[in-house]
Design a protein around this motif. Structure first.
Motif, PDB file in Angstrom:
ATOM      1  N   PHE A 210      38.533  31.708  40.987  1.00  0.00           N
ATOM      2  CA  PHE A 210      37.346  31.858  40.124  1.00  0.00           C
ATOM      3  C   PHE A 210      36.466  33.004  40.615  1.00  0.00           C
ATOM      4  O   PHE A 210      36.532  33.390  41.789  1.00  0.00           O
ATOM      5  CB  PHE A 210      36.541  30.554  40.061  1.00  0.00           C
ATOM      6  CG  PHE A 210      36.149  29.999  41.407  1.00  0.00           C
ATOM      7  CD1 PHE A 210      37.002  29.186  42.122  1.00  0.00           C
ATOM      8  CD2 PHE A 210      34.906  30.296  41.962  1.00  0.00           C
ATOM      9  CE1 PHE A 210      36.646  28.662  43.369  1.00  0.00           C
ATOM     10  CE2 PHE A 210      34.526  29.783  43.187  1.00  0.00           C
ATOM     11  CZ  PHE A 210      35.405  28.962  43.895  1.00  0.00           C
ATOM     12  N   PRO A 211      35.639  33.548  39.698  1.00  0.00           N
ATOM     13  CA  PRO A 211      34.779  34.654  40.109  1.00  0.00           C
ATOM     14  C   PRO A 211      33.554  34.175  40.872  1.00  0.00           C
ATOM     15  O   PRO A 211      32.997  33.112  40.584  1.00  0.00           O
ATOM     16  CB  PRO A 211      34.349  35.277  38.777  1.00  0.00           C
ATOM     17  CG  PRO A 211      34.486  34.205  37.769  1.00  0.00           C
ATOM     18  CD  PRO A 211      35.535  33.244  38.259  1.00  0.00           C
ATOM     19  N   MET A 212      33.187  34.947  41.868  1.00  0.00           N
ATOM     20  CA  MET A 212      31.892  34.807  42.544  1.00  0.00           C
ATOM     21  C   MET A 212      31.257  36.183  42.440  1.00  0.00           C
ATOM     22  O   MET A 212      31.970  37.167  42.292  1.00  0.00           O
ATOM     23  CB  MET A 212      32.109  34.521  44.026  1.00  0.00           C
ATOM     24  CG  MET A 212      32.289  33.082  44.380  1.00  0.00           C
ATOM     25  SD  MET A 212      32.279  33.007  46.170  1.00  0.00           S
ATOM     26  CE  MET A 212      32.589  31.302  46.412  1.00  0.00           C
ATOM     27  N   PRO A 213      29.927  36.272  42.559  1.00  0.00           N
ATOM     28  CA  PRO A 213      29.339  37.610  42.494  1.00  0.00           C
ATOM     29  C   PRO A 213      30.020  38.541  43.511  1.00  0.00           C
ATOM     30  O   PRO A 213      30.059  38.246  44.702  1.00  0.00           O
ATOM     31  CB  PRO A 213      27.877  37.358  42.863  1.00  0.00           C
ATOM     32  CG  PRO A 213      27.632  35.952  42.410  1.00  0.00           C
ATOM     33  CD  PRO A 213      28.923  35.220  42.669  1.00  0.00           C
ATOM     34  N   GLY A 214      30.618  39.605  43.013  1.00  0.00           N
ATOM     35  CA  GLY A 214      31.163  40.619  43.904  1.00  0.00           C
ATOM     36  C   GLY A 214      32.559  40.358  44.420  1.00  0.00           C
ATOM     37  O   GLY A 214      33.112  41.198  45.139  1.00  0.00           O
TER      38      GLY A 214
END
Ligand code: FAD
Length: 395
Positions: A210-214
């Motif tokens: 999953f995406p996390m900031p950065g």
């Protein structure tokens, strides 16, 4: 447990309706947020003012979001998952993933919750060394020798066992060496939010990407032991080792570059038996640790807080004394027991379905295999029919 052997005048002077929260992980920090906004005097103890990086839960589920919203705490999480415009890692406003699809480093969430504490939360940057309890007043002593009095102590020290020993509480092991969580971050051109399975028999619960900031986060929930050669390979070369057990994950992560090294955490399942003590209540992992793969750790914390803040703490502080008979009502509360039971059942079934021994689990795996093969066949069938009925070129 200590006996009182000192004068009340030697305490740091606090009102005796103080609630003393020992441990400012997610359980202690969120409880401090909720209780202080309800007007209680709260003192929180933790060795770290700024939470250090720690591998814990990093993504929210729907039920967790509902409870966070109920206590007006959701923005503490959303603001970290979706940093404001101008932040170097901000998602473009028109391309934000839903809040259940993106995550954030746990310590960043914790920092955000603590930053949102109202001014009536007092933070003491020290480990607690001992807790003296009675059916009326409790005293907490820090490692620096300061003493604090209050009517109720909440122990939220996670898996650290020391204060429980001090209180004469014992943890019962439910499933030692239950699982291992492995987490690392990669740089990837476009960050998906998916959960994929491991190969049958690989001893993998699932892989969450999953995406996390950065960055893109990759968390692998495994039932292989911590000292297993594959687990060690994961720590050294996570992308290569992951490809051995999950070709689906390897396909999604093709071209990825590791930007944060792989951490591994082993988990035992336990709970504290006969936890009721005068003046002290346990919440979060201090009371009962779920398997991280169940995704219910945060739900259990929020449920504990909800049940305490709505029902028990108002009753406890609104009546005389703090005897264990009062405290016992929290552990017996059906709303608490329901979520604790669910968390444990998911934790045990998830492991059993992947690596459980005996005919029941063997049959279960066969049934799951047959169901999945049927699904694949049914999904492929219309394509085949379409292929057969399509006119051939030149016919
Ligand atoms: C690797 C991993 C992945 C996970 N993934 C998920 C997930 O995807 N979804 C989910 O819902 N759950 C997940 N969980 C579970 C969830 O993260 C935990 O249940 C939750 O973070 C526990 O919070 P806590 O506050 O009870 O304990 P902790 O986070 O352990 O916090 C305890 C705090 O107490 C402090 N402390 C300890 N001793 C003392 C002392 N003597 N005096 C003062 N302070 C003290 C510590 O400094 C710490 O701040 C995961 C857990 C792990 C380990």
């Amino acid at each position: 447990m200590e006996d009182f052997d000192f004068e009340v005048a030697s305490f740091v002077p606090y009102a005796l309706d103080q609630i003393l929260i020992v441990g400012a992980g997610m359980a202690g920090s969120l409880l401090a947020f909720v209780l202080s906004r309800a007007g209680y005097g709260v003192t929180v103890f933790d060795p770290h003012r700024r939470p250090p990086p720690m591998f814990r839960n990093e993504k929210l589920g729907d039920e967790q979001i509902v409870l966070l919203r109920r206590y007006d705490a959701l923005s503490c999480f959303a603001d970290v998952c979706w940093p404001p415009e101008g932040h170097p890692h901000a998602y473009p406003a028109d391309a934000r993933p839903s809040l259940t699809d993106c995550g954030a480093p746990h310590h960043a969430w914790l920092t955000s919750v603590r930053d949102a504490w109202p001014a009536n939360v007092r933070f003491v940057e020290a480990a607690v060394d001992s807790i003296a309890t009675s059916d009326d007043m409790q005293v907490v002593t820090t490692a620096t020798g300061e003493r604090f009095a209050g009517r109720l102590v909440v122990v939220a020290t996670g898996r650290a066992p020391r204060l429980l020993d001090e209180l004469g509480l014992r943890r019962r092991a439910i499933s030692p060496g239950h699982s291992v969580c492995l987490g690392f971050s990669v740089a990837l051109d476009s960050s998906p939010s998916v959960v994929v399975q491991g190969l049958p028999g690989a001893g993998i619960g699932y892989v969450s990407i999953f995406p996390m900031p950065g960055e893109t986060r990759v968390n692998v929930f495994s039932y292989r032991p911590l000292d297993d050669p594959w687990t060690r390979r994961m720590s050294r070369s996570p992308l290569e080792a992951l490809a051995e057990v999950s070709p689906d994950a390897a396909e999604i992560l093709a071209g990825a570059r590791v930007v944060r090294r792989c951490e591994a955490r082993g988990t035992d399942l336990y709970r504290v038996d006969q936890p009721a003590r005068d003046g002290v209540v346990l919440i979060g992992d201090a009371f009962h640790a779920p398997c991280p793969a169940s995704g219910t750790g945060m739900l259990r914390i929020l449920n504990d807080i909800d049940v305490l803040a709505r029902t028990h703490i108002p009753q406890w502080l609104g009546s005389e004394g703090m005897a264990r008979t009062k405290i016992a009502r929290f552990y017996a509360d059906p709303a608490k027991r329901r979520i604790d039971r669910r968390s444990l059942s998911i934790s045990l079934r998830a492991r059993g379905s992947k690596v459980g021994r005996g005919p029941y689990w063997a049959l279960h795996r066969t049934a799951v295999g047959v169901r999945s093969a049927l699904r694949t066949a049914i999904a492929a069938a219309p394509v085949r029919r379409a292929a057969v009925s399509r006119p051939q070129p030149g016919v």
